[in-house]
Write an enzyme that holds these catalytic residues in place. Structure first.
Site, PDB file in Angstrom:
ATOM      1  N   LYS A  22     -29.458  17.808 -11.511  1.00  7.76           N
ATOM      2  CA  LYS A  22     -30.774  17.148 -11.473  1.00  7.76           C
ATOM      3  C   LYS A  22     -30.828  16.002 -12.501  1.00  7.76           C
ATOM      4  O   LYS A  22     -31.244  14.896 -12.188  1.00  7.76           O
ATOM      5  CB  LYS A  22     -31.865  18.180 -11.797  1.00  7.76           C
ATOM      6  CG  LYS A  22     -33.210  17.568 -12.133  1.00  7.76           C
ATOM      7  CD  LYS A  22     -34.263  18.612 -12.407  1.00  7.76           C
ATOM      8  CE  LYS A  22     -34.376  19.029 -13.850  1.00  7.76           C
ATOM      9  NZ  LYS A  22     -35.111  18.109 -14.726  1.00  7.76           N
ATOM     10  N   ASN A  23     -30.393  16.297 -13.728  1.00  2.00           N
ATOM     11  CA  ASN A  23     -30.540  15.307 -14.790  1.00  2.00           C
ATOM     12  C   ASN A  23     -29.587  14.127 -14.654  1.00  2.00           C
ATOM     13  O   ASN A  23     -29.739  13.116 -15.342  1.00  2.00           O
ATOM     14  CB  ASN A  23     -30.356  15.964 -16.165  1.00  2.00           C
ATOM     15  CG  ASN A  23     -31.549  16.822 -16.531  1.00  2.00           C
ATOM     16  OD1 ASN A  23     -32.571  16.806 -15.836  1.00  2.00           O
ATOM     17  ND2 ASN A  23     -31.417  17.587 -17.606  1.00  2.00           N
ATOM     18  N   ARG A  93     -42.288  13.132 -15.912  1.00  2.00           N
ATOM     19  CA  ARG A  93     -41.876  12.338 -17.051  1.00  2.00           C
ATOM     20  C   ARG A  93     -40.635  11.499 -16.747  1.00  2.00           C
ATOM     21  O   ARG A  93     -40.471  10.389 -17.254  1.00  2.00           O
ATOM     22  CB  ARG A  93     -41.588  13.291 -18.211  1.00  2.00           C
ATOM     23  CG  ARG A  93     -41.317  12.588 -19.468  1.00  2.00           C
ATOM     24  CD  ARG A  93     -40.770  13.460 -20.534  1.00  2.00           C
ATOM     25  NE  ARG A  93     -39.817  12.675 -21.313  1.00  2.00           N
ATOM     26  CZ  ARG A  93     -40.164  11.827 -22.243  1.00  2.00           C
ATOM     27  NH1 ARG A  93     -41.412  11.668 -22.574  1.00  2.00           N
ATOM     28  NH2 ARG A  93     -39.251  11.112 -22.873  1.00  2.00           N
ATOM     29  N   CYS A 117     -45.933  17.346 -22.670  1.00  2.00           N
ATOM     30  CA  CYS A 117     -45.627  18.328 -21.636  1.00  2.00           C
ATOM     31  C   CYS A 117     -45.536  19.693 -22.299  1.00  2.00           C
ATOM     32  O   CYS A 117     -45.716  19.815 -23.498  1.00  2.00           O
ATOM     33  CB  CYS A 117     -44.356  17.970 -20.885  1.00  2.00           C
ATOM     34  SG  CYS A 117     -42.906  18.064 -21.898  1.00  2.00           S
ATOM     35  N   ARG A 122     -43.586  14.230 -26.030  1.00  2.00           N
ATOM     36  CA  ARG A 122     -42.308  13.584 -25.727  1.00  2.00           C
ATOM     37  C   ARG A 122     -42.515  12.077 -25.744  1.00  2.00           C
ATOM     38  O   ARG A 122     -42.748  11.455 -24.722  1.00  2.00           O
ATOM     39  CB  ARG A 122     -41.764  14.074 -24.385  1.00  2.00           C
ATOM     40  CG  ARG A 122     -41.365  15.542 -24.456  1.00  2.00           C
ATOM     41  CD  ARG A 122     -40.882  16.071 -23.154  1.00  2.00           C
ATOM     42  NE  ARG A 122     -39.516  15.705 -22.852  1.00  2.00           N
ATOM     43  CZ  ARG A 122     -38.836  16.238 -21.835  1.00  2.00           C
ATOM     44  NH1 ARG A 122     -39.395  17.135 -21.066  1.00  2.00           N
ATOM     45  NH2 ARG A 122     -37.601  15.866 -21.604  1.00  2.00           N
ATOM     46  N   ASP A 304     -31.749  23.022 -23.027  1.00  2.00           N
ATOM     47  CA  ASP A 304     -32.199  23.512 -21.717  1.00  2.00           C
ATOM     48  C   ASP A 304     -31.695  24.929 -21.412  1.00  2.00           C
ATOM     49  O   ASP A 304     -32.146  25.542 -20.449  1.00  2.00           O
ATOM     50  CB  ASP A 304     -31.754  22.548 -20.603  1.00  2.00           C
ATOM     51  CG  ASP A 304     -32.568  21.263 -20.618  1.00  2.00           C
ATOM     52  OD1 ASP A 304     -33.580  21.207 -21.335  1.00  2.00           O
ATOM     53  OD2 ASP A 304     -32.183  20.310 -19.902  1.00  2.00           O
ATOM     54  N   ILE A 326     -34.220  20.291 -30.911  1.00  2.62           N
ATOM     55  CA  ILE A 326     -34.466  19.120 -30.048  1.00  2.62           C
ATOM     56  C   ILE A 326     -35.954  18.953 -29.734  1.00  2.62           C
ATOM     57  O   ILE A 326     -36.492  17.855 -29.838  1.00  2.62           O
ATOM     58  CB  ILE A 326     -33.666  19.214 -28.725  1.00  2.62           C
ATOM     59  CG1 ILE A 326     -32.181  19.492 -29.002  1.00  2.62           C
ATOM     60  CG2 ILE A 326     -33.839  17.938 -27.880  1.00  2.62           C
ATOM     61  CD1 ILE A 326     -31.404  18.388 -29.651  1.00  2.62           C
ATOM     62  N   ARG A 396     -38.717  23.073  -9.726  1.00  2.00           N
ATOM     63  CA  ARG A 396     -38.443  21.707 -10.207  1.00  2.00           C
ATOM     64  C   ARG A 396     -36.955  21.519 -10.485  1.00  2.00           C
ATOM     65  O   ARG A 396     -36.446  20.404 -10.374  1.00  2.00           O
ATOM     66  CB  ARG A 396     -39.198  21.449 -11.519  1.00  2.00           C
ATOM     67  CG  ARG A 396     -40.622  20.996 -11.353  1.00  2.00           C
ATOM     68  CD  ARG A 396     -41.187  20.580 -12.696  1.00  2.00           C
ATOM     69  NE  ARG A 396     -40.217  19.772 -13.423  1.00  2.00           N
ATOM     70  CZ  ARG A 396     -39.961  19.868 -14.731  1.00  2.00           C
ATOM     71  NH1 ARG A 396     -40.620  20.714 -15.481  1.00  2.00           N
ATOM     72  NH2 ARG A 396     -39.064  19.101 -15.304  1.00  2.00           N
TER      73      ARG A 396
END
Ligand code: UD1
Length: 416
Positions: A22-23, A93, A117, A122, A304, A326, A396
């Site tokens: 996804k990223n 975002r 969020c 962010r 993540d 992070i 998502r």
């Protein structure tokens, strides 16, 4: 509202194929806007975030269609707008990734602040500073950001923090700037390297992605290109942790093991057996011990996977300490895990987890994507039945999570 109903204490066994990341896909989709014509992306996962990006790009004038299971065909010929409506910025975002390419192509972009969020504020100050360094004039009024540049000219960009998104935005805009741009303290994530690879296929001249210094020699124009997205290391890590927490024997296929070194090394340290293949990782677990860990930019342990790892460590022998460096507010899963019997204390950015011998099924809510994965993992290992609410957060970032867990023997169903 859709829910997952999970009956726990079932070991997961078998093979699962990992989808494209996804990223990586989101910035690759954005990058297609730098050219006019038809680009093709293979290995695109079917996720809510991807659909949202597709909707935004369609609104800008792109024509996007699907071929087969996982190919996106993106025609950017008709893109004429460089303005993203506020409600779409709020919903996703990642639409901030459109800033660099739209500025690069149209020399002008207007968007609203993405807003905070569930995992804390962010900001996008690093994105803005980076674009200013290569000639953008950024005006920031009434919650809107307008960036313009009669000319984009190469420059030196130093990122105060190796932000993934800021690095990617800077690369995309600099790819079509006049002259050479050097990005220092760049993010080293594999998704940044995948973007470099795609941009170079489009005709860009970029070197160094994957290291902390990226050199971009601007070119006049970029062309459409075809590319296969890298496998999703976070999805792979989640299935590996699911195998481990249930004491199972799981092989994740279509992975690049090197992308998961920080995760597999930690798992070995706690006593989980990990066998790396060329494109696969096998996880076999009996019990496991507690461990101390800090999330860090790549190649460190990924933020993540902090929530899924934390879920696993609730059942470790002994105490674990997780420090989240992070994001400011990424321990919302702790309260929900506590409802299942976990013993966790949070002090600022640190969670102290005292391992318990069992978790008990409960009704729990999901507040963000990766916290959702953590709840599923905990429920798979818990005694009894859990109801997991707000499954849309999980959709998502995980395609058909429940059916893939079912194929490994997990007792999980979606109810509507
Ligand atoms: C990306 C990933 C996300 C992952 C994160 C960190 C995508 C679509 N998302 O998000 O899944 O959790 O990397 O690995 O790729 N920051 C600033 N100012 C900025 C930008 C960032 O202060 O202008 C801060 C953020 O608030 C955060 C930290 O830097 O605390 C890391 O953010 P960043 O690396 O930019 O994450 P994203 O690119 O948003």
């Amino acid at each position: 509202m859709e829910q997952f109903i999970v009956k726990g204490e079932v070991q997961l066994n078998g093979n699962v194929k990992i989808n494209g990341a996804k990223n990586a896909t989101l910035p690759l989709m954005a990058a297609t806007l730098l050219s006019s014509g038809i680009s093709v992306l293979h290995g695109v996962p079917n996720l809510r975030d991807i659909v949202m990006m597709q909707d935004i790009m369609t609104l800008l004038g792109a024509k996007i269609s699907h071929e087969g299971n996982d190919t996106l065909v993106i025609d950017t010929t008709g893109v004429s707008k460089a303005e993203i409506p506020e409600h779409l910025m709020r919903e996703m975002r990642a639409s901030v990734f459109l800033m660099g390419p739209l500025l690069g192509r149209f020399r002008k972009v207007r968007l609203s602040y993405p807003g905070g969020c569930a995992i804390g504020p962010r900001p996008i100050d690093l994105h803005i500073k980076a674009l200013e360094r290569i000639g953008a004039l950024v005006c920031d009024k009434f919650g809107y950001i307008q960036a313009e540049a009669t000319e984009l000219t190469g420059g030196e960009i130093y990122l105060d923090f190796p932000s993934v998104g800021a690095t990617e935005n800077a690369m995309m805009a600099a790819a079509v700037a006049e002259g050479v741009t050097i990005i220092r303290n760049a993010a080293r994530e594999p998704e940044v390297l995948d973007l470099e690879c795609f941009l170079n296929k489009m005709g860009a001249k970029i070197l160094g992605a994957g290291s902390d210094t990226i050199r971009v020699t601007g070119v006049k124009r970029l062309n459409p290109a075809e590319h296969t997205v890298i496998p999703d290391r976070i999805e792979a890590g989640t299935f590996i942790l699911a195998g481990a927490i249930t004491g199972g024997d799981v092989i994740v296929e279509n992975v690049i093991p090197e992308h998961l070194s920080a995760v597999t090394d930690k798992l070995r340290e706690v006593g989980v057996k990990i066998i790396n293949g060329v494109n696969s990782i096998r996880v076999r677990a009996g019990g496991f011990r507690g461990v101390d860990i800090k999330t860090l930019p790549y190649p460190g342990f990924p933020t993540d996977l902090q929530a899924p790892l934390l879920a696993m460590l609730t059942l470790a022998k002994g105490t674990s300490i997780i420090t989240e460096t992070i994001f400011e507010n990424r321990f919302k899963h702790v309260d929900e895990l506590s409802r299942m019997g976990a013993k966790i204390k949070v002090e600022g950015r640190t969670a102290i987890i005292r391992g318990v011998s069992k978790l008990t099924g409960a009704t729990v809510a999901v507040h963000d994507l990766r916290a959702g994965a953590a709840m599923v993992l905990a429920a798979l290992a818990a005694e009894g039945t859990s109801e997991i609410e707000n499954v849309f957060h999980i959709d998502r970032g995980y395609e058909s999570l429940e059916t893939r867990l079912q194929s490994l023997g997990g007792d999980i169903v979606r109810v509507y």
